[in-house]
Design an enzyme around this catalytic site. Structure first.
Site, PDB file in Angstrom:
ATOM      1  N   LYS A 119      26.251  41.679 -40.818  1.00  8.57           N
ATOM      2  CA  LYS A 119      24.906  41.604 -41.377  1.00  8.57           C
ATOM      3  C   LYS A 119      23.892  41.307 -40.278  1.00  8.57           C
ATOM      4  CE  LYS A 119      22.426  38.826 -44.755  1.00  8.57           C
ATOM      5  NZ  LYS A 119      22.519  37.676 -45.633  1.00  8.57           N
ATOM      6  N   LYS A 127      26.983  37.135 -38.843  1.00 15.30           N
ATOM      7  CA  LYS A 127      25.633  37.165 -39.376  1.00 15.30           C
ATOM      8  C   LYS A 127      24.684  36.828 -38.237  1.00 15.30           C
ATOM      9  CE  LYS A 127      22.897  35.382 -43.132  1.00 15.30           C
ATOM     10  NZ  LYS A 127      22.932  34.523 -44.317  1.00 15.30           N
TER      11      LYS A 127
HETATM   12  C1  PBG Z   1      21.108  33.190 -46.270  1.00 14.83           C
HETATM   13  C2  PBG Z   1      20.997  34.612 -46.663  1.00 14.83           C
HETATM   14  C3  PBG Z   1      20.224  35.555 -45.987  1.00 14.83           C
HETATM   15  C4  PBG Z   1      20.340  36.758 -46.694  1.00 14.83           C
HETATM   16  C5  PBG Z   1      21.216  36.536 -47.755  1.00 14.83           C
HETATM   17  N1  PBG Z   1      21.628  35.199 -47.713  1.00 14.83           N
HETATM   18  C6  PBG Z   1      19.503  35.430 -44.703  1.00 14.83           C
HETATM   19  C7  PBG Z   1      18.421  34.476 -44.549  1.00 14.83           C
HETATM   20  O1  PBG Z   1      17.578  34.268 -45.432  1.00 14.83           O
HETATM   21  O2  PBG Z   1      18.385  33.907 -43.468  1.00 14.83           O
HETATM   22  C8  PBG Z   1      19.626  38.004 -46.326  1.00 14.83           C
HETATM   23  C9  PBG Z   1      19.775  39.161 -47.220  1.00 14.83           C
HETATM   24  C10 PBG Z   1      18.792  40.245 -46.984  1.00 14.83           C
HETATM   25  O3  PBG Z   1      17.919  40.176 -46.101  1.00 14.83           O
HETATM   26  O4  PBG Z   1      18.885  41.222 -47.721  1.00 14.83           O
HETATM   27  N2  PBG Z   1      22.236  32.539 -46.634  1.00 14.83           N
END
Ligand code: PBG
Length: 343
Positions: free
Chosen positions: A267, A213
């Site tokens: 991601k 991520k």
């Molecule tokens: C954090 C989380 C994020 C997303 C899902 N869970 C990232 C964040 O806010 O830093 C992003 C999903 C998206 O952008 O569609 N645990």
């Protein structure tokens, strides 16, 4: 003869001499032959639908930064899960937007067995047992500072966060989650979650690790959706990966597999297709991409302005994940693309 022609010189070689008689356009000539040689296909079976939850009853709130995306109260989320199952979407992933007054420095509400995410899992599993339930165990929807971990003295503390996340995973499994998806990038989380699940009798609950991520700007609209946008102080660079790094992504994925991850996720999605391809080649395990909020919103915004054909941009983007080696894709387009693929 125009002024750009090479004056006085004959063509040197014919195209057949240049290509050795190979004509790669031959198979692209007709629709039937293009279909015959098509290497990758997007199917409804490839889709995971992330949905946003909100407290209350009968609520369906639009997310401004994500046209076509809503936050649903649990009763309506159940209806959406039914719709997804009817469309043949294999799994959904839930993300809660809880009241600000419930958020604190340690994200303690994640340990409430009856919090929004667990309520939704119970209700959805009771009504639509055939759909796969994926839940995220990061703390960000529950913290007053919007970070994924516990913040002490300006530092996201690793081991304490891991302990809490592992406990939360057991509660989520007890509420009906089939797959736990840790997204907070703490060291050791996958192994700790595996141990906790096994000790509690949830050997069959799988782990989809957000293994790689990245500290990305493309999460912006999601933060509006779960209401962390205005809260977040600083950034997540001390725990998410540097977008510049690829070898480190391989080490993260390897570590998560050693600790017991069943599936890997990359991601964001499209800007990181190289990572997907590397991980799939290196580890040959089920590999998923999260086509994140910013990627969704860019397509929707350009389409709304008439600058791009939104439906074709959606299909081409999702197909690219298959070509890169993905087994499936988390995407806010899931119901739209499922409807399109079935028609
Ligand atoms: C954090 C989380 C994020 C997303 C899902 N869970 C990232 C964040 O806010 O830093 C992003 C999903 C998206 O952008 O569609 N645990």
């Amino acid at each position: 003869m125009n002024k750009f022609s090479r004056l006085g010189s004959e063509p040197i070689r014919s195209v057949d001499e240049i290509t050795g008689g190979r004509r790669l356009r031959r198979m692209r000539r007709a629709d039937w032959s293009r279909r015959l040689v098509r290497e990758n296909h997007l199917r409804v079976d490839d889709l995971i639908w992330p949905i946003f939850l909100v407290e209350g009853q009968g609520r369906r709130e639009p997310v401004d930064a994500m046209p076509g995306v809503f936050r649903y109260s649990v009763d309506l989320a159940v209806r959406e899960a039914e719709r997804a199952a009817k469309l043949g979407i294999p799994a959904i992933a839930t993300f809660p937007n809880i009241g600000l007054e419930k958020r604190d420095a340690t994200g303690s509400v994640i340990l409430d067995p009856d919090n929004l995410i667990n309520q939704a899992s119970r209700a959805i599993k009771a009504a639509v047992p055939e759909i796969g339930m994926i839940t995220d165990v990061a703390l960000d929807p529950f913290t007053s500072h919007g970070h994924d971990g516990i913040l002490r003295g300006g530092v996201i503390v690793n081991d304490e966060t891991v302990a809490q996340v592992a406990q939360a995973a057991v509660l989520q499994a007890a509420a009906g989650a089939d797959i736990i998806a840790p997204s907070e990038m703490m060291d050791g989380r996958v192994g700790a979650i595996r141990d906790a699940l096994d000790a509690a009798g949830f050997q069959d609950v799988a782990i989809m690790s957000y293994a790689t991520k990245f500290a990305s700007v493309f999460y912006g609209p999601y933060r509006e959706a779960i209401g962390t946008g205005g809260l977040l102080k600083g950034d997540k660079k001390t725990y998410y990966l540097d977008p510049a790094n690829s070898d480190e992504a391989v080490r993260e994925a390897e570590q998560d597999l050693l600790e017991g991850a069943d599936m890997l996720m990359v991601k964001p999605g499209l800007p990181y297709l190289d990572i997907i391809q590397r991980l799939k080649e290196e580890f040959a395990v089920p590999t998923f991409a999260y086509h994140v909020s910013g990627e969704y919103s860019m397509i929707k915004a350009a389409a709304a302005n008439g600058w791009i054909d939104g439906e074709r941009a959606m299909l081409e983007s999702l197909l690219a994940f298959k070509r890169a080696g993905c087994d499936g894709i988390l995407t806010y387009f899931a119901p739209e693309v499922a409807e399109r693929l079935r028609s």
